[in-house]
Design an enzyme around this catalytic site. Structure first.
Site, mmCIF file in Angstrom:
data_model
loop_
_atom_site.group_PDB
_atom_site.id
_atom_site.type_symbol
_atom_site.label_atom_id
_atom_site.label_comp_id
_atom_site.label_asym_id
_atom_site.label_seq_id
_atom_site.Cartn_x
_atom_site.Cartn_y
_atom_site.Cartn_z
ATOM 1 N N SER A 186 0.800 -1.221 0.000
ATOM 2 C CA SER A 186 0.000 0.000 0.000
ATOM 3 C C SER A 186 0.834 1.273 0.000
ATOM 4 O O SER A 186 0.330 2.331 -0.353
ATOM 5 C CB SER A 186 -0.960 0.001 1.184
ATOM 6 N N HIS A 214 -6.035 -3.718 -2.281
ATOM 7 C CA HIS A 214 -5.899 -2.860 -3.466
ATOM 8 C C HIS A 214 -6.046 -3.645 -4.769
ATOM 9 O O HIS A 214 -5.900 -3.055 -5.847
ATOM 10 C CB HIS A 214 -4.549 -2.145 -3.453
ATOM 11 N N LYS A 246 -12.689 -0.024 -1.047
ATOM 12 C CA LYS A 246 -11.898 0.504 -2.154
ATOM 13 C C LYS A 246 -12.680 0.293 -3.454
ATOM 14 O O LYS A 246 -13.591 1.053 -3.761
ATOM 15 C CB LYS A 246 -10.503 -0.122 -2.149
HETATM 16 N N1 PMP Z 1 -5.050 -3.427 3.994
HETATM 17 C C1 PMP Z 1 -4.495 -2.539 3.158
HETATM 18 C C2 PMP Z 1 -3.367 -2.991 2.283
HETATM 19 C C3 PMP Z 1 -4.973 -1.236 3.096
HETATM 20 O O1 PMP Z 1 -4.400 -0.356 2.263
HETATM 21 C C4 PMP Z 1 -6.063 -0.857 3.933
HETATM 22 C C5 PMP Z 1 -6.662 0.546 3.918
HETATM 23 N N2 PMP Z 1 -5.974 1.542 3.350
HETATM 24 C C6 PMP Z 1 -6.588 -1.801 4.791
HETATM 25 C C7 PMP Z 1 -6.068 -3.083 4.800
HETATM 26 C C8 PMP Z 1 -7.720 -1.458 5.742
HETATM 27 O O2 PMP Z 1 -8.933 -1.440 5.067
HETATM 28 P P1 PMP Z 1 -10.176 -0.552 5.559
HETATM 29 O O3 PMP Z 1 -9.933 0.848 5.091
HETATM 30 O O4 PMP Z 1 -11.355 -1.210 4.930
HETATM 31 O O5 PMP Z 1 -10.223 -0.634 7.041
#
Ligand code: PMP
Length: 399
Positions: A186, A214, A246
């Site tokens: 991420s 993602h 997402k």
């Molecule tokens: N895993 C990854 C790789 C993320 O980028 C994110 C959120 N940016 C999450 C988990 C958490 O997801 P959520 O926003 O649905 O809590």
């Protein structure tokens, strides 16, 4: 006392704390990809949104969410483990599992809670957990919970398969071994070396927990995620985590895997047992997104990858520093210096483009960057505008 406490807390958080102009500005209205603010400040072209396939605000998602409100109300009135689960939750779990070719799935109030819960529930005293050093913070936090319950935690070098193998070989053969990796990382936007990780997990009898936050529905010719992208089939035991927040333009998270494991998580995953179920409109919107993607997914994923290529081409031509391996909608502009990253993002904002500065603790110290997300909905003009603004901001803030 309050002031000391506030100072101590701020020191552990993002720079600027509660005053951070960039992080905490509330959007009054979204007009497509333009964010409009109440205070009359310059509207922002959002180059930071996880809505990879442009489904946010789609009439079908909105209509299904409204129907769900009429049928069930607005709240997640109880935990899923008690009386919070409606038929719609179950249908969505089945649909998500089928999408990934898994037997079953379990919904969580957020992706964060899915990742927080999984290591703690899957690995207990004496078990070993292996986590890539660039995994998302939610995985890091989940691993700490597993460690608090007596699991051995091993962090291996980012995408460093030799290191993963070396550490797997140290674990006793009879314990549960859980390898956790982002599919798309991420902060850097690079992809997991899936074939090698899958192979290492199979050889050492480890379970692979893959975070497809993602990549779910966005990556691969059929939107089935990273295995689909690499045209591979799992050869190791596999659990998939992903989020609804997402590509599915909703909110929530889930874990998908073998039916017996998912059933046991319903009693052991603390983020499920101790937190309210997703509200029905969020469930309905995510389900509608999957329905829509059955017919429109291919086109939208094509638009997304066309826009990623176009951004890379234009940004590289403008001298914007990007990593060599960019294939996802997560596109980091590499800056290094934290102050400069904040100033560059601020410059972009003042010129109508919203990009997010990633600085410690979101990424390592000295590895600050701007996070840019390209989506299927951006036009070529949007991308040209963003590239021009980022290039100008880099020039204006050059040391
Ligand atoms: N895993 C990854 C790789 C993320 O980028 C994110 C959120 N940016 C999450 C988990 C958490 O997801 P959520 O926003 O649905 O809590």
């Amino acid at each position: 006392m309050e002031e000391t406490l506030a100072r101590q807390v701020a020191a552990r958080g993002l720079p600027g704390g509660s005053d951070a102009v960039l992080y905490h500005r509330a959007i009054a209205r979204l007009e497509g990809l333009m964010a409009v603010y109440d205070d009359g400040s310059t509207p922002q072209l959002l180059m930071t949104t996880y809505d990879y396939l442009g489904l946010q605000g789609h009439p079908l998602l909105n209509a299904r969410a409204k129907e769900a409100i009429d049928a069930f109300g607005t709240g997640g009135h109880c935990t899923g483990a008690a009386a919070g689960m409606f038929v719609a939750h179950r249908r969505l779990e089945e649909r998500l599992a089928a999408w990934l070719g898994q037997e079953d799935a379990i919904l969580f109030p957020s992706g964060y809670q899915a990742n927080l819960s999984a290591p703690q529930a899957l690995a207990g005293a004496g078990d070993w957990v292996f986590s890539d050093s660039l995994n998302h913070a939610s995985i890091v936090d989940g691993c700490h919970l597993a460690r608090a319950r007596g699991a051995q935690l091993r962090v291996f070098g980012h995408n460093d398969i030799a290191d993963l193998r070396r550490q797997l070989a140290l674990a006793p053969s009879e314990v549960t071994k859980l390898v956790i990796c982002d599919a798309v990382f991420s902060a850097d936007g690079d992809l997991l070396r899936l074939a090698d990780v899958d192979d290492a997990c199979r050889r050492y009898g480890a379970v692979l927990l893959l975070d497809e936050a993602h990549s779910f529905a966005a990556l691969g010719p059929h939107g089935r995620g990273i295995y689909d992208h690499f045209a591979l089939r799992p050869t190791c035991a596999l659990l998939t985590m992903a989020t609804l927040s997402k590509t599915l333009a909703s909110v929530g998270g889930f874990l998908a895997g073998p039916g017996a494991v998912i059933a046991s998580l319903r009693g052991a995953a603390r983020g499920y047992v101790f937190s309210a179920a997703l509200p029905a409109p969020a469930v309905a919107a995510a389900h509608a997104a999957l329905d829509l993607l059955e017919t429109e997914g291919e086109q939208r994923r094509g638009d997304l990858s066309g826009n990623i290529s176009y951004f890379l081409h234009r940004a590289r031509a403008a001298g914007i520093p990007l990593p060599a391996d960019c294939r996802s909608g997560v596109l980091p502009v590499l800056i290094g210096d934290e102050r400069r990253a904040l100033e560059t993002a601020d410059h972009c904002r003042r010129h109508g483009v919203m990009v997010v500065p990633f600085v410690w603790p979101v990424c390592a110290r000295g590895a600050a960057r701007l996070r840019v997300n390209v989506t299927a909905r951006h036009t070529r003009l949007d991308i040209d505008t963003a590239v021009a603004r980022i290039a100008a901001a880099l020039e204006a803030t050059a040391p």
